[in-house]
Scaffold this motif. Structure first.
Motif, PDB file in Angstrom:
ATOM      1  N   GLU A 240     -33.367   7.877   7.555  1.00 59.78           N
ATOM      2  CA  GLU A 240     -33.790   8.132   6.180  1.00 59.78           C
ATOM      3  C   GLU A 240     -35.307   8.076   6.105  1.00 59.78           C
ATOM      4  O   GLU A 240     -35.945   7.274   6.799  1.00 59.78           O
ATOM      5  CB  GLU A 240     -33.193   7.079   5.247  1.00 59.78           C
ATOM      6  N   PRO A 241     -35.919   8.918   5.254  1.00 55.50           N
ATOM      7  CA  PRO A 241     -37.379   8.809   5.095  1.00 55.50           C
ATOM      8  C   PRO A 241     -37.726   7.449   4.511  1.00 55.50           C
ATOM      9  O   PRO A 241     -37.013   6.928   3.658  1.00 55.50           O
ATOM     10  CB  PRO A 241     -37.713   9.911   4.088  1.00 55.50           C
ATOM     11  N   THR A 243     -40.933   6.914   3.307  1.00 53.48           N
ATOM     12  CA  THR A 243     -41.987   7.128   2.315  1.00 53.48           C
ATOM     13  C   THR A 243     -41.863   8.531   1.728  1.00 53.48           C
ATOM     14  O   THR A 243     -41.717   9.506   2.471  1.00 53.48           O
ATOM     15  CB  THR A 243     -43.376   6.990   2.990  1.00 53.48           C
ATOM     16  N   LYS A 244     -41.968   8.611   0.401  1.00 52.25           N
ATOM     17  CA  LYS A 244     -41.989   9.931  -0.238  1.00 52.25           C
ATOM     18  C   LYS A 244     -43.402  10.496  -0.060  1.00 52.25           C
ATOM     19  O   LYS A 244     -44.375   9.931  -0.566  1.00 52.25           O
ATOM     20  CB  LYS A 244     -41.666   9.752  -1.725  1.00 52.25           C
ATOM     21  N   GLY A 245     -43.508  11.595   0.681  1.00 51.23           N
ATOM     22  CA  GLY A 245     -44.820  12.157   0.955  1.00 51.23           C
ATOM     23  C   GLY A 245     -44.695  13.300   1.950  1.00 51.23           C
ATOM     24  O   GLY A 245     -43.589  13.715   2.306  1.00 51.23           O
ATOM     25  N   VAL A 273     -48.981  15.096  -4.912  1.00 53.00           N
ATOM     26  CA  VAL A 273     -48.501  14.380  -3.715  1.00 53.00           C
ATOM     27  C   VAL A 273     -49.531  13.296  -3.373  1.00 53.00           C
ATOM     28  O   VAL A 273     -50.673  13.601  -3.038  1.00 53.00           O
ATOM     29  CB  VAL A 273     -48.299  15.342  -2.521  1.00 53.00           C
ATOM     30  N   TYR A 296     -42.120  10.315   6.663  1.00 50.52           N
ATOM     31  CA  TYR A 296     -42.173  11.003   5.365  1.00 50.52           C
ATOM     32  C   TYR A 296     -40.949  11.872   5.134  1.00 50.52           C
ATOM     33  O   TYR A 296     -40.281  12.291   6.077  1.00 50.52           O
ATOM     34  CB  TYR A 296     -43.453  11.839   5.289  1.00 50.52           C
ATOM     35  N   ASP A 297     -40.709  12.207   3.871  1.00 48.73           N
ATOM     36  CA  ASP A 297     -39.520  13.019   3.565  1.00 48.73           C
ATOM     37  C   ASP A 297     -39.783  14.515   3.719  1.00 48.73           C
ATOM     38  O   ASP A 297     -38.847  15.299   3.713  1.00 48.73           O
ATOM     39  CB  ASP A 297     -38.968  12.687   2.169  1.00 48.73           C
ATOM     40  N   ARG A 298     -41.063  14.912   3.838  1.00 48.86           N
ATOM     41  CA  ARG A 298     -41.368  16.332   4.010  1.00 48.86           C
ATOM     42  C   ARG A 298     -42.369  16.541   5.160  1.00 48.86           C
ATOM     43  O   ARG A 298     -43.257  15.715   5.363  1.00 48.86           O
ATOM     44  CB  ARG A 298     -41.946  16.904   2.703  1.00 48.86           C
ATOM     45  N   ARG A 329     -34.760  16.405   6.798  1.00 43.40           N
ATOM     46  CA  ARG A 329     -36.067  16.496   6.162  1.00 43.40           C
ATOM     47  C   ARG A 329     -36.269  17.916   5.643  1.00 43.40           C
ATOM     48  O   ARG A 329     -35.672  18.866   6.124  1.00 43.40           O
ATOM     49  CB  ARG A 329     -37.210  16.177   7.162  1.00 43.40           C
ATOM     50  N   THR A 386     -42.929  20.724  -3.398  1.00 42.44           N
ATOM     51  CA  THR A 386     -42.996  19.753  -4.485  1.00 42.44           C
ATOM     52  C   THR A 386     -41.956  20.009  -5.582  1.00 42.44           C
ATOM     53  O   THR A 386     -41.955  19.322  -6.607  1.00 42.44           O
ATOM     54  CB  THR A 386     -44.417  19.759  -5.123  1.00 42.44           C
TER      55      THR A 386
END
Ligand code: FEO
Length: 387
Positions: A240-241, A243-245, A273, A296-298, A329, A386
């Motif tokens: 799982e990510p 950090t959201k980023g 972001v 990160y998630d992305r 991801r 985003t």
């Protein structure tokens, strides 16, 4: 000398290695690495793992000081990788009465690494077996593939200590003043990352134990807020990510792909972001790039075309991600090509083989250098990332 007391009965006898150039032959360790080893004193004395042969003399000096003339009864071998087990034969020869404790796979590997006959003093253990030292009792739990197949962890029941092998370890010598998280994460994803399911199995075993401290084979002994460390391992091993980023990894030959990557970074920041990292794969630490991809998630991959494929350092990065089980991801692709661009197709193909990757349908194509139409494509990619 690093010999020091952890509790009244347990001493640290490990060593820092601050001269190694590459740990495991590939990882930069700017602050070195520790090879942790411990000794438990009771009616019987157990030594918990040895160290890399590079540091044998320092380790033996620490151990001798802790033993103070006594003789160890047992050597517990948690892991046969040479950063911990290089000195097994050395210690066995030094103390001919000492028994060596491991599982069936441990002894197969001891036979492979060394020319020493331990058959008369091998103590073979399996899941849940115990070994009494007197008031202290060691209970063994198998942890295959965290990070080799023979790995086992040891729980000391009286003081509630979990000797966790490589799990919960980090890069960096013990005298380094740095937080646990960053170098533990870089260590985890590059060394254990492929084995998330096996880490989950170990976490389930750990959840059934009352643990007062975690004593890993690298990095500091963890004594407080253990839920924090267990929680990080749970997130990481479930892929799982954390950090959201967005993490942008680029491979640029003359700087035009780098400009596109930075332009996209600016657009993403303008769209709110807050957590964003960008890395030049040819110049920055590959292991940290792998860590950031998982963190990160992305992810954005931006690379030049090269020899009908993708610029090699990007190919290496994606191979690392594939081998470490990168998945789940959202990923956007930016390619550059002055004629017949090929990087996008190549990166898409590699990413398509990974599980659960949400790939942006549109590849941004830079034709040599960023132009107004390129910026419009990058803006669309930023919108998608985003959304
Ligand atoms: Fe620290 Fe897998 O050895």
């Amino acid at each position: 000398m690093q010999q020091r007391k952890i509790t009244d009965s347990v001493a640290y006898v490990g060593v820092d290695d601050k001269t190694i150039d590459l740990f495991e032959g590939q990882y930069d360790v700017p602050n070195g690495i520790s090879y942790n080893s411990y000794a438990i004193f009771d009616e019987k004395i157990a030594v918990m793992d040895t160290v890399d042969a590079r540091m044998a003399d320092e380790w033996l000096a620490n151990l001798d000081a802790a033993l103070d003339g006594r003789t160890p009864d047992y050597l517990i071998v948690s892991h046969m990788e040479p950063d911990h087990a290089s000195c097994v034969a050395l210690l066995a020869e030094r103390f001919p009465q000492m028994k060596v404790v491991g599982n069936a796979k441990t002894f197969t590997m001891i036979g492979q690494f060394f020319d020493i006959d331990l058959s008369a003093r091998a103590v073979m253990v399996k899941e849940g077996d115990t070994l009494s030292l007197g008031e202290h009792t060691l209970r063994f739990f198998m942890a295959p593939m965290v990070h080799w197949p023979e790995v086992m962890v040891t729980y000391e029941e009286r003081e509630k200590l979990l000797f966790s092998a490589d799990a919960f370890g980090k890069f960096g010598a013990l005298d380094t003043d740095e937080e646990w998280l960053c170098e533990a994460r870089r260590y985890y994803f590059n060394i254990v990352g492929k084995y998330g399911a096996q880490v989950q199995s170990l976490l389930k075993k750990a959840a059934a134990l009352d643990i007062a401290a975690i004593l890993p084979l690298h990095g500091p002994i963890l004594t407080e807020n253990l839920a924090y460390y267990l929680g990080k391992y749970d997130i990481w091993s479930r892929y799982e990510p954390e950090t959201k980023g967005v993490f942008i990894a680029y491979a640029s030959i003359y700087g035009n792909t780098a400009k596109a990557a930075h332009a996209l970074a600016d657009m993403l920041r303008a769209k709110g972001v807050e957590k964003l990292e960008i890395s030049d794969l040819a110049r920055e630490d590959m292991a940290e790039a792998v860590e950031n991809a998982f963190r990160y998630d992305r992810l954005v991959v931006a690379a030049s075309s090269y020899d009908g494929g993708v610029f090699p350092v990007m190919e290496h990065f994606l191979l690392h991600l594939r081998d470490k089980g990168f998945r789940n991801r959202r990923v956007a692709i930016v390619e550059n090509g002055s004629w017949a661009p090929s990087a996008g197709r190549c990166m898409r193909c590699m990413l398509s083989d990974m599980k659960g990757i949400d790939l942006c349908d549109n590849t941004v194509t830079v034709r040599s250098a960023c132009k107004p139409e390129t910026l419009r494509e990058l803006e669309a990619a930023a919108d998608w990332l985003t959304a």
